[in-house]
Scaffold this motif. Structure first.
Motif, mmCIF file in Angstrom:
data_model
loop_
_atom_site.group_PDB
_atom_site.id
_atom_site.type_symbol
_atom_site.label_atom_id
_atom_site.label_comp_id
_atom_site.label_asym_id
_atom_site.label_seq_id
_atom_site.Cartn_x
_atom_site.Cartn_y
_atom_site.Cartn_z
ATOM 1 N N ARG A 103 -15.334 -1.999 -0.390
ATOM 2 C CA ARG A 103 -14.798 -2.988 0.906
ATOM 3 C C ARG A 103 -15.034 -4.072 1.641
ATOM 4 O O ARG A 103 -14.340 -4.693 1.830
ATOM 5 C CB ARG A 103 -13.786 -2.074 1.597
ATOM 6 C CG ARG A 103 -13.629 -1.156 0.729
ATOM 7 C CD ARG A 103 -12.058 -1.254 0.911
ATOM 8 N NE ARG A 103 -11.356 -0.004 -0.412
ATOM 9 C CZ ARG A 103 -11.139 0.334 -1.327
ATOM 10 N NH1 ARG A 103 -11.851 -0.111 -2.553
ATOM 11 N NH2 ARG A 103 -10.742 1.575 -1.982
ATOM 12 N N GLN A 104 -16.326 -4.561 0.763
ATOM 13 C CA GLN A 104 -16.809 -5.363 1.668
ATOM 14 C C GLN A 104 -16.831 -6.723 1.356
ATOM 15 O O GLN A 104 -16.449 -7.452 -0.139
ATOM 16 C CB GLN A 104 -17.984 -5.592 1.650
ATOM 17 C CG GLN A 104 -19.107 -4.398 2.447
ATOM 18 C CD GLN A 104 -20.410 -4.369 2.081
ATOM 19 O OE1 GLN A 104 -21.071 -5.357 1.648
ATOM 20 N NE2 GLN A 104 -21.709 -3.424 1.793
ATOM 21 N N GLY A 105 -16.627 -7.991 2.565
ATOM 22 C CA GLY A 105 -15.907 -9.633 2.080
ATOM 23 C C GLY A 105 -14.305 -8.714 2.422
ATOM 24 O O GLY A 105 -13.760 -10.407 2.060
ATOM 25 N N ARG A 106 -13.578 -8.071 3.138
ATOM 26 C CA ARG A 106 -12.437 -8.432 3.280
ATOM 27 C C ARG A 106 -11.897 -8.838 4.693
ATOM 28 O O ARG A 106 -10.969 -8.595 4.766
ATOM 29 C CB ARG A 106 -11.213 -7.079 2.934
ATOM 30 C CG ARG A 106 -12.145 -7.280 0.963
ATOM 31 C CD ARG A 106 -11.107 -6.005 0.836
ATOM 32 N NE ARG A 106 -12.017 -5.623 -0.915
ATOM 33 C CZ ARG A 106 -11.307 -4.333 -1.810
ATOM 34 N NH1 ARG A 106 -10.624 -4.398 -0.885
ATOM 35 N NH2 ARG A 106 -11.747 -4.145 -2.604
ATOM 36 N N GLY A 107 -13.650 -9.083 5.696
ATOM 37 C CA GLY A 107 -13.036 -9.032 6.984
ATOM 38 C C GLY A 107 -12.717 -7.982 7.380
ATOM 39 O O GLY A 107 -12.614 -8.147 8.919
ATOM 40 N N TYR A 108 -13.038 -6.652 7.275
ATOM 41 C CA TYR A 108 -12.866 -5.679 7.760
ATOM 42 C C TYR A 108 -13.905 -4.989 9.099
ATOM 43 O O TYR A 108 -14.363 -4.563 9.768
ATOM 44 C CB TYR A 108 -13.056 -4.527 6.698
ATOM 45 C CG TYR A 108 -11.793 -4.144 5.928
ATOM 46 C CD1 TYR A 108 -10.616 -4.739 6.093
ATOM 47 C CD2 TYR A 108 -12.570 -3.626 4.555
ATOM 48 C CE1 TYR A 108 -9.630 -4.588 5.561
ATOM 49 C CE2 TYR A 108 -11.337 -3.048 3.980
ATOM 50 C CZ TYR A 108 -10.357 -3.960 4.242
ATOM 51 O OH TYR A 108 -8.696 -3.326 2.928
ATOM 52 N N GLY A 109 -15.704 -5.977 8.865
ATOM 53 C CA GLY A 109 -16.800 -5.489 9.454
ATOM 54 C C GLY A 109 -16.419 -6.308 11.016
ATOM 55 O O GLY A 109 -16.541 -5.619 11.368
ATOM 56 N N THR A 110 -15.906 -7.842 11.030
ATOM 57 C CA THR A 110 -15.251 -7.970 12.574
ATOM 58 C C THR A 110 -14.022 -7.421 13.033
ATOM 59 O O THR A 110 -14.236 -6.520 14.057
ATOM 60 C CB THR A 110 -15.266 -10.167 11.902
ATOM 61 O OG1 THR A 110 -16.046 -9.841 10.713
ATOM 62 C CG2 THR A 110 -15.496 -10.117 12.947
ATOM 63 N N ARG A 111 -13.006 -7.864 11.830
ATOM 64 C CA ARG A 111 -11.737 -6.751 12.812
ATOM 65 C C ARG A 111 -12.261 -5.523 13.190
ATOM 66 O O ARG A 111 -11.618 -4.179 13.753
ATOM 67 C CB ARG A 111 -10.622 -6.757 11.640
ATOM 68 C CG ARG A 111 -10.174 -8.221 11.668
ATOM 69 C CD ARG A 111 -8.564 -8.103 10.287
ATOM 70 N NE ARG A 111 -9.760 -7.887 9.491
ATOM 71 C CZ ARG A 111 -8.020 -7.214 8.217
ATOM 72 N NH1 ARG A 111 -7.400 -8.177 8.170
ATOM 73 N NH2 ARG A 111 -8.861 -6.311 6.917
ATOM 74 N N ALA A 112 -13.280 -4.348 12.969
ATOM 75 C CA ALA A 112 -13.039 -3.223 13.388
ATOM 76 C C ALA A 112 -14.385 -3.149 14.417
ATOM 77 O O ALA A 112 -14.189 -2.392 16.012
ATOM 78 C CB ALA A 112 -14.554 -2.305 11.806
#
Length: 184
Positions: free
Chosen positions: A105-114
């Protein structure tokens, strides 16, 4: 899912709503199944171990990152900030540990939004906390870049307590500092 209020961060660049929830028995199997790339493992560790370790620590809280209703990541909140920075930060804070997004799931912007959802969640459930602190290995350039993008500030201080070598101490202000009442 629990009926408790959860923080959600929705950005127009993706249809998935990213939110965070405390890990309960229903979420635990999906959290345990999360994996990082082999080169990320020295920095994050095994998620199943991190979850079990968090549950053993009364000063920690296990958190799941969800995109819509799918678990895509995990992190640990550590309410003993000295464990993160090796010292007090001078303001009430909380540490962020074992932060990870599943390799698929990396590279989809989830980290920043999380991170935004984590900040919102902390402001709702722990309003007395002012700072979110983390350490990130100096060799982990992708993570350093991601944390800066999410709003963390590198303090310039290196923490030498990690197993994988020196780490940058980074902070994210949760709530603005209150102005000095004696100042004009």
């Amino acid at each position: 899912m629990s009926a408790m209020t959860v923080a959600t961060s929705v950005f127009s660049d993706s249809a998935a709503a990213v939110r965070v929830l405390p890990v309960d028995a229903a979420l635990a199997p999906s959290v345990r199944a999360l994996q990082v790339a082999p080169e990320q493992l020295p920095f994050v560790g095994d998620t199943a171990f991190n979850l079990a370790d968090t549950w053993r620590d009364p000063n920690s809280e296990a958190m799941a990152i969800l995109a819509d209703d799918r678990v895509v990541g995990f992190y640990r909140l550590d309410f003993s900030v000295q464990a993160i920075a090796g010292r007090s930060l001078g303001e009430p804070g909380v540490g962020l540990r074992a932060y990870m997004i599943d390799r698929a799931r990396q590279g989809r912007g989830y980290g920043t939004r999380a991170i935004a959802a984590c900040r919102d969640d902390l402001c709702l459930r722990h309003p007395q906390r002012r700072l979110l602190a983390l350490t990130v290995n100096v060799r982990n350039r992708p993570a350093i870049s991601a944390y800066l993008k999410a709003g963390f500030v590198d303090t310039g201080e290196l923490f030498h307590g990690g197993n994988a070598g020196p780490q940058h101490l980074m902070l994210l202000r949760l709530i603005p500092s209150s102005p000095d009442p004696t100042s004009p």
